[in-house]
Design a protein around this motif. Structure first.
Motif, short mmCIF file in Angstrom:
data_model
loop_
_atom_site.label_atom_id
_atom_site.label_comp_id
_atom_site.label_asym_id
_atom_site.label_seq_id
_atom_site.Cartn_x
_atom_site.Cartn_y
_atom_site.Cartn_z
N VAL A 178 3.51 3.64 1.22
CA VAL A 178 2.20 2.77 2.14
C VAL A 178 1.37 2.89 1.28
N GLY A 179 1.02 1.20 0.82
CA GLY A 179 0.52 1.28 -0.71
C GLY A 179 0.71 1.36 -1.47
N ARG A 180 2.03 1.15 -2.02
CA ARG A 180 2.17 1.61 -3.39
C ARG A 180 3.49 0.83 -3.49
N ASP A 181 3.73 0.30 -4.67
CA ASP A 181 4.16 -0.54 -5.17
C ASP A 181 6.03 0.58 -5.43
N SER A 182 7.46 -0.38 -4.56
CA SER A 182 7.88 -0.45 -4.86
C SER A 182 8.84 0.07 -6.03
N LEU A 183 8.86 -0.59 -7.06
CA LEU A 183 9.32 -0.22 -8.23
C LEU A 183 8.85 1.22 -9.03
N GLY A 185 5.97 3.47 -8.19
CA GLY A 185 5.78 4.21 -7.16
C GLY A 185 3.90 4.53 -7.67
N LEU A 186 3.65 3.50 -8.02
CA LEU A 186 2.50 3.19 -8.34
C LEU A 186 1.13 2.67 -7.12
N TYR A 187 0.34 2.88 -6.30
CA TYR A 187 -0.53 2.00 -5.68
C TYR A 187 -0.38 1.04 -6.07
N ASN A 188 -0.25 -0.52 -5.00
CA ASN A 188 -0.50 -1.44 -5.33
C ASN A 188 -1.42 -2.64 -5.97
N ASP A 251 -8.35 10.05 -10.80
CA ASP A 251 -8.03 9.22 -11.02
C ASP A 251 -6.97 7.90 -10.31
N VAL A 252 -7.12 7.04 -10.10
CA VAL A 252 -6.37 6.12 -9.14
C VAL A 252 -5.39 4.65 -10.50
N ALA A 253 -3.86 5.15 -9.97
CA ALA A 253 -3.66 4.52 -11.10
C ALA A 253 -3.02 3.32 -10.45
#
Length: 278
Positions: A178-183, A185-188, A251-253
């Motif tokens: 939830v809230g992540r990029d499907s390709l 796995g990082l946050y969207n 940190d947030v990527a």
């Protein structure tokens, strides 16, 4: 023949009388091994894409019910799953398909291999996998027909197991992505903006340092145009994994779009942010 018919009747009765799919699958491999002289008899569930298989039942060990295997080490299974056809390796040492794995099989005394796809409505769910060490002959035509009949009977059972595991895996994926990029796995992008807003508010209120990195991949279009979008996707994944491997837990990527990434660095001044960027 009577032994084969009795075996099929036993499998059919078990399929109709129990809801425990694991028991049915183990009975399946046990019965087949009792009719056909083999050193290994297993049912292997195959995921999509075809790269990983899971041994869900094997005659040698009744406790095995979800053993992951790398299908690149089993070219005969890969071929059967890809083509949807029976694969018979009469002589492991002489079959060109087995050249890459012969060194791994030499100490196992494997002579012949039979792989039968378990198919439901043209969808390959997995395979019935048999190995024999018989020196004089490979699998007979009657043994092939018997195993094919058993595999067809197992299709419904394997379909139920496949669906159950698929639903379970989808639920786990949804919970974690939830809230992540499907390709990657990082946050969207949406999550990135929310987190950045939070961190900026904290840094402003308490006078703390905060750095934000904006990254992109040079000449990314050239990669896609030259090597194709699949390699482009792999590059994005590699960059993401590398980024995650160099940042701290706090940190947030995120993938902010296309070939662009954003990294939030709390408690990090400009000098520290530059070091992290490099």
């Amino acid at each position: 023949r009577m032994k084969e018919l009795q075996a099929l009747l036993q499998i059919g009765t078990a399929l109709a009388s129990t809801n425990d799919r694991q028991d049915v699958l183990y009975l399946l491999v046990k019965v087949i091994a009792g009719v056909v002289d083999v050193v290994r008899c297993s049912v292997i569930l195959v995921d999509d894409p075809v790269s990983i298989g899971r041994v869900v039942a094997t005659y040698e060990n009744p406790k095995v019910n979800d053993l992951q295997i790398d299908l690149s080490k089993y070219p005969e299974i890969e071929e059967s799953v890809t083509t949807g056809q029976l694969v018979l390796v009469r002589n492991v040492q002489k079959d060109p398909r087995m050249v890459s794995v012969i060194p791994r099989l030499q100490h196992l005394d494997i002579r012949s291999i039979l792989v039968i796809p378990i198919v439901y409505h043209e969808q390959v769910l997995g395979t019935l996998f048999l190995r024999t060490s018989r020196p004089r002959r490979a699998f007979s035509q009657r043994e092939l027909l018997f195993c094919q009949a058993a595999a067809r009977m197992a299709a419904n059972t394997l379909l139920g197991l496949s669906r159950y595991q698929l639903v379970l895996r989808e639920k786990q994926d949804l919970a974690s992505q939830v809230g992540r990029d499907s390709l990657t796995g990082l946050y969207n992008l949406r999550t990135l903006f929310l987190r950045l807003e939070e961190e900026m508010a904290i840094a402003s209120r308490y006078g703390r340092a905060l750095s934000y990195l904006m990254l992109d991949i040079d000449n990314f279009k050239h990669v896609n145009d030259t090597f194709g979008h699949r390699d482009g996707d792999n590059l994005l994944k590699q960059v993401s994994e590398t980024s995650l491997g160099t940042i701290r837990k706090a940190d947030v990527a995120a993938r902010s779009g296309g070939d662009e990434f954003g990294i939030i660095l709390p408690e990090t001044d400009s000098a520290g942010g530059r070091i992290q960027a490099e």
